[in-house]
Every structure is written in C-alpha cells, then in structure tokens.
Design an enzyme around this catalytic site. Structure first.
Site, PDB file in Angstrom:
ATOM      1  N   SER A 165       0.824  -1.193   0.000  1.00 55.53           N
ATOM      2  CA  SER A 165       0.000   0.000   0.000  1.00 55.53           C
ATOM      3  C   SER A 165       0.869   1.258   0.000  1.00 55.53           C
ATOM      4  O   SER A 165       1.665   1.453  -0.920  1.00 55.53           O
ATOM      5  CB  SER A 165      -0.957  -0.046   1.196  1.00 55.53           C
ATOM      6  N   ASP A 258     -10.197  -4.320  -4.110  1.00 58.85           N
ATOM      7  CA  ASP A 258      -9.361  -3.250  -3.582  1.00 58.85           C
ATOM      8  C   ASP A 258      -9.401  -2.071  -4.550  1.00 58.85           C
ATOM      9  O   ASP A 258      -9.130  -2.243  -5.744  1.00 58.85           O
ATOM     10  CB  ASP A 258      -7.924  -3.772  -3.437  1.00 58.85           C
ATOM     11  N   HIS A 288      -8.023  -5.377   0.293  1.00 58.22           N
ATOM     12  CA  HIS A 288      -6.811  -4.664   0.652  1.00 58.22           C
ATOM     13  C   HIS A 288      -6.362  -5.126   2.042  1.00 58.22           C
ATOM     14  O   HIS A 288      -7.177  -5.393   2.911  1.00 58.22           O
ATOM     15  CB  HIS A 288      -7.113  -3.153   0.689  1.00 58.22           C
TER      16      HIS A 288
END
Length: 320
Positions: A165, A258, A288
């Site tokens: 991320s 996601d 995610h």
C-alpha cells in the site's frame, strides 16, 4: 452492481469494519494512537495475523536521517549463518497509521522463508509529518543500511525493497533513488497492492463497496500525506510519474476487491513498457490488507509464499 465474490471470513471482516470505521474520524488523535499502537503477536491475535516464524530474532536500532532526526528500524534475522541478503521493508497504512509491530509476523516469515535479513522501517507519518518526509526517511534509512550492511551481517550487493500500500509507494521511490545513485546491489522490488500514483483522478468502480480500504479512506489518507501545496506529480510522492527504466525485476501483487488494484496493474504495465521484468498477480476475492490478515482471507498465505519465493530467487540468485 452485483456484490463481489469474497470468502465468508472476509465477508465477516467487512461487516465488522463497516459498522465500526468512520473515515472522517480516522485521523483524530485518539483514533491515530489506537491505530499505531503495538499489537500482540501470539494467540489469539496470531489466528488472524499469522504466527511469527520460529528461530527469527529481532533487534531494534536507531538510524540517522536528514534534519538531525533518527528513525527506528527493526531487524528480523533468520537463524541461518550470515551474512544474509538485505530486504528493506516499508509498512502500509495510508502514510498515517500502522506500525512495524503490525508487520512483525509477516517480516519474520519472509526472513525465514527467503533466508534474508528484513529491515522494517518505522518512518515518520502524516498528519504530523507530510510528504515527502516518509520518502526521505525511507531513502535515508536504506542508504545507511547499505553503507553499514557489513556491520549488520547483511550483504549490500544483494539488496531488495518491499512494501504494501503506502509502503509499496515508498519502496518504489527508494528503488528509483537507488537506480539514480547507481546502486549495483539492487536486485528486486516486491510491491503489495501499492499506491504509486497519488494524483487526484477518477478511479474506476469507486461507486462499488470495498472492504477494509474504501475510496473515502483513500481520500482522507491522501489529503493528510500531501498537506498543502505538495506537487502530487513529484516522483517522491507519485513514483508512477518518475522514470521507470532501469529498475530491478519487480513483483506486483494486487487484490481483486481493492480500489488500489487499478493502480498496481497500471504501474506493472508501465514498468513492462519501460523494459522492466515484472510478475503481476491478482488474488481473487482478496481485500486490501490481506498480507496482514491471513486468518481472515484466502490470499494471505499464498501471497506470502509467492513473495518470499520471488525475493529468494532474486536476492540469492546463483547462490541457490
């Protein structure tokens, strides 16, 4: 629009988060403190996060960065004799939450499975520290680790970077910097559902519900990290807008459910177009954050195995 397929345990997580998370309050001091606090690594927490790998030892050091500051780094050292290849890890959390402790199980597993020294960086976060502080911390810490690799029992000529991320953003920022500096030891980058492009733009399917990370949360984190007046196309902030040729072989892992999936896919395609060797994997039904939630998703353990195998292949090379 029909609901996306997810395993039942992921649906349970989604229902829990949907009832308890307020995007507008995620950066309030009390919420930030809770999201950054140390976490348990044994049962029952490990039923969700996965266990720590046996035999891996942890050591905490302080590394100097620009501005006469220091950043904490946790070394995860496998039980095998060194020196080991060095893998620098940047944790996720929207540049604002998360901690190196949250990733302790993951880092120990990678260290053991890939037989590498994993250095997890506790970079400074927003909203207290806006961009490009986190990027500068990641660059400075990695440079120091490379310079002092011998003292740490690591090999600077077998170097990789990884992150998920926001950490995937920072990892590829570091990779671009090392390439520009002529670092011959950089062999691999592993990017897990990365966010390499922070420019303000439309993202496909934002009207769809996503578990864990929602479009509303994305906007909150992005605003906190960029602050006021930051150039969102600066490669220190959006590495997707930097020069991509000459980067090392890259693993990009994405999650089907996601909102960052298109970002990871677009970055992988751009790397390929620039002549970079890329392996792109999309995990079906995954939300995610799945690498930290192997107990609540079907993707956590397979993704860990894939990442560790890719790291081992590229950082050990002819040694194996």
């Amino acid at each position: 629009m029909s609901a996306p397929w997810m395993p039942m345990r992921t649906r349970a997580l989604d229902r829990l988060l949907r009832s308890s998370r307020d995007p507008a309050g995620v950066l309030e001091p009390r919420a930030l403190a809770q999201a950054r606090r140390a976490v348990r690594t044994g049962p029952p927490a490990s039923w969700v996060t996965g266990p720590m790998a046996p035999g891996v030892t942890l050591e905490t050091i302080a590394v100097p960065v620009r501005g006469c500051e220091q950043v904490r780094v946790v070394l995860h050292r496998p039980a095998t004799p060194g020196p080991h290849p060095l893998l620098v890890h940047l944790h996720g959390g929207g540049f604002a939450i998360g901690s190196v402790e949250v990733f302790t199980p993951f880092c120990t597993q990678v260290a053991a499975r890939a037989d590498v020294l994993v250095a997890s960086v506790d970079y400074r976060m927003a909203p207290e520290h806006v961009a490009p502080t986190a990027a500068h911390d990641a660059i400075d810490v990695t440079g120091w680790l490379v310079e002092h690799a011998g003292e740490l029992g690591a090999r600077a000529d077998r170097l990789g970077v990884t992150g998920d991320s926001a950490g995937g953003n920072l990892a590829t920022v570091v990779a671009q910097h090392l390439r520009d500096e002529g670092c011959a030891g950089l062999r691999h980058q592993a990017l897990v559902y990365p966010s390499p492009d922070l420019t303000d733009r439309e993202v496909e399917e934002l009207d769809r519900h996503f578990p864990v990370l929602t479009p509303a949360l994305m906007r909150v984190f992005r605003g906190a990290y960029l602050g006021d007046g930051q150039d969102e196309r600066d490669p220190l902030v959006s590495p997707a807008h930097g020069r991509l040729d000459g980067l090392p072989p890259t693993l990009v892992q994405t999650a089907e459910n996601d909102p960052l999936r298109p970002d990871g896919e677009a970055y992988a395609q751009a790397l390929r177009a620039a002549g970079v060797e890329v392996r792109l994997t999309c995990y079906r039904g995954a939300p995610h954050g799945f690498v930290n939630l192997p107990g609540l998703t079907s993707a956590g353990y397979p993704a860990l195995e894939e990442l560790a195998a890719e790291v081992a292949h590229h950082l050990h090379g002819e040694d194996r």
